[in-house]
Motif scaffolding. Structure first.
Motif, mmCIF file in Angstrom:
data_model
loop_
_atom_site.group_PDB
_atom_site.id
_atom_site.type_symbol
_atom_site.label_atom_id
_atom_site.label_comp_id
_atom_site.label_asym_id
_atom_site.label_seq_id
_atom_site.Cartn_x
_atom_site.Cartn_y
_atom_site.Cartn_z
ATOM 1 N N PRO A 25 1.564 11.057 -2.959
ATOM 2 C CA PRO A 25 2.629 11.158 -1.951
ATOM 3 C C PRO A 25 2.209 10.694 -0.556
ATOM 4 O O PRO A 25 3.052 10.598 0.329
ATOM 5 C CB PRO A 25 2.992 12.648 -1.955
ATOM 6 C CG PRO A 25 1.809 13.332 -2.510
ATOM 7 C CD PRO A 25 1.132 12.369 -3.445
ATOM 8 N N ASN A 26 0.940 10.402 -0.373
ATOM 9 C CA ASN A 26 0.465 9.898 0.913
ATOM 10 C C ASN A 26 0.385 8.378 0.955
ATOM 11 O O ASN A 26 -0.171 7.806 1.889
ATOM 12 C CB ASN A 26 -0.894 10.520 1.251
ATOM 13 C CG ASN A 26 -0.775 12.018 1.434
ATOM 14 O OD1 ASN A 26 0.148 12.484 2.096
ATOM 15 N ND2 ASN A 26 -1.659 12.764 0.822
ATOM 16 N N ILE A 27 0.936 7.730 -0.070
ATOM 17 C CA ILE A 27 0.992 6.266 -0.130
ATOM 18 C C ILE A 27 2.419 5.872 -0.472
ATOM 19 O O ILE A 27 3.076 6.522 -1.285
ATOM 20 C CB ILE A 27 0.031 5.711 -1.208
ATOM 21 C CG1 ILE A 27 -1.416 6.069 -0.881
ATOM 22 C CG2 ILE A 27 0.186 4.204 -1.358
ATOM 23 C CD1 ILE A 27 -2.409 5.699 -1.969
ATOM 24 N N THR A 28 2.912 4.804 0.138
ATOM 25 C CA THR A 28 4.216 4.255 -0.233
ATOM 26 C C THR A 28 4.094 2.749 -0.359
ATOM 27 O O THR A 28 3.216 2.126 0.239
ATOM 28 C CB THR A 28 5.307 4.623 0.798
ATOM 29 O OG1 THR A 28 6.591 4.315 0.249
ATOM 30 C CG2 THR A 28 5.146 3.872 2.104
ATOM 31 N N GLY A 29 4.968 2.177 -1.156
ATOM 32 C CA GLY A 29 5.051 0.729 -1.266
ATOM 33 C C GLY A 29 6.146 0.232 -0.347
ATOM 34 O O GLY A 29 7.235 0.810 -0.280
ATOM 35 N N ILE A 30 5.868 -0.832 0.382
ATOM 36 C CA ILE A 30 6.860 -1.452 1.254
ATOM 37 C C ILE A 30 7.171 -2.825 0.670
ATOM 38 O O ILE A 30 6.275 -3.665 0.526
ATOM 39 C CB ILE A 30 6.332 -1.622 2.699
ATOM 40 C CG1 ILE A 30 5.852 -0.288 3.276
ATOM 41 C CG2 ILE A 30 7.376 -2.287 3.595
ATOM 42 C CD1 ILE A 30 6.944 0.694 3.564
ATOM 43 N N ILE A 31 8.425 -3.046 0.331
ATOM 44 C CA ILE A 31 8.848 -4.324 -0.224
ATOM 45 C C ILE A 31 9.452 -5.150 0.906
ATOM 46 O O ILE A 31 10.347 -4.696 1.621
ATOM 47 C CB ILE A 31 9.845 -4.130 -1.378
ATOM 48 C CG1 ILE A 31 9.163 -3.322 -2.495
ATOM 49 C CG2 ILE A 31 10.334 -5.477 -1.899
ATOM 50 C CD1 ILE A 31 10.076 -2.881 -3.596
ATOM 51 N N LEU A 32 8.935 -6.354 1.063
ATOM 52 C CA LEU A 32 9.303 -7.231 2.177
ATOM 53 C C LEU A 32 9.770 -8.590 1.666
ATOM 54 O O LEU A 32 9.346 -9.041 0.602
ATOM 55 C CB LEU A 32 8.080 -7.440 3.081
ATOM 56 C CG LEU A 32 7.470 -6.173 3.657
ATOM 57 C CD1 LEU A 32 6.042 -6.407 4.095
ATOM 58 C CD2 LEU A 32 8.310 -5.678 4.801
#
Length: 152
Positions: free
Chosen positions: A61-68
């Motif tokens: 939960p301390n990591i997220t994926g960012i889609i760009l």
């Protein structure tokens, strides 16, 4: 380097699916590809949901994926993400699908396996709010908002 679980979505659309990969040693994001059987045309001002054929489970939960969006597609062809950016939460396990928007005046064709977006992973700081009646210190900026520093 963090390990993140990935799986290919079983389908008969493509015979060979590709793992997202960093294209150069200095790349900050991994390219995501279109998992489609035939070329798809996106007409001007149209938005389509394009599957990638992969699912990722970050689990932390301390990591997220960012889609760009990919800068070249946006600049040269007007192809960007329909929601500007995407967030891939750590507990999402479904297929990554990309909302692709053609903001150009010309029709654009997405080909099978085309690199159409990118994903990067960042650390998350989880906040807990502390309710106060006023802030202890007044900053120089204080409540000044949009355009408060001028245009030059």
């Amino acid at each position: 380097m963090k390990k993140i679980n990935i799986k290919f979505i079983k389908n008969k659309i493509q015979k060979k699916l590709h793992l997202p990969k960093y294209i150069t040693p200095g790349s900050s994001a991994l390219d995501l590809r279109a998992c489609i059987k035939h070329p798809i045309k996106i007409h001007k001002n149209q938005t389509l949901l394009i599957p990638t054929g992969i699912a990722i489970h970050i689990s932390n939960p301390n990591i997220t994926g960012i889609i760009l969006p990919r800068s070249g597609l946006g600049h040269f062809h007007g192809i960007i993400l329909g929601n500007s950016i995407g967030i891939l939460d750590s507990d999402y396990q479904g297929e990554i699908k990309l909302s692709m928007w053609n903001k150009n005046k010309k029709t654009f064709t997405i080909k099978p396996n085309s690199r159409i977006a990118q994903i990067t992973f960042i650390s998350i700081i989880r906040a807990k709010f502390n309710i106060v009646k006023s802030f202890k210190y007044k900053t120089k900026r204080n409540k000044q908002g949009f355009g408060h520093t001028g245009t030059i």
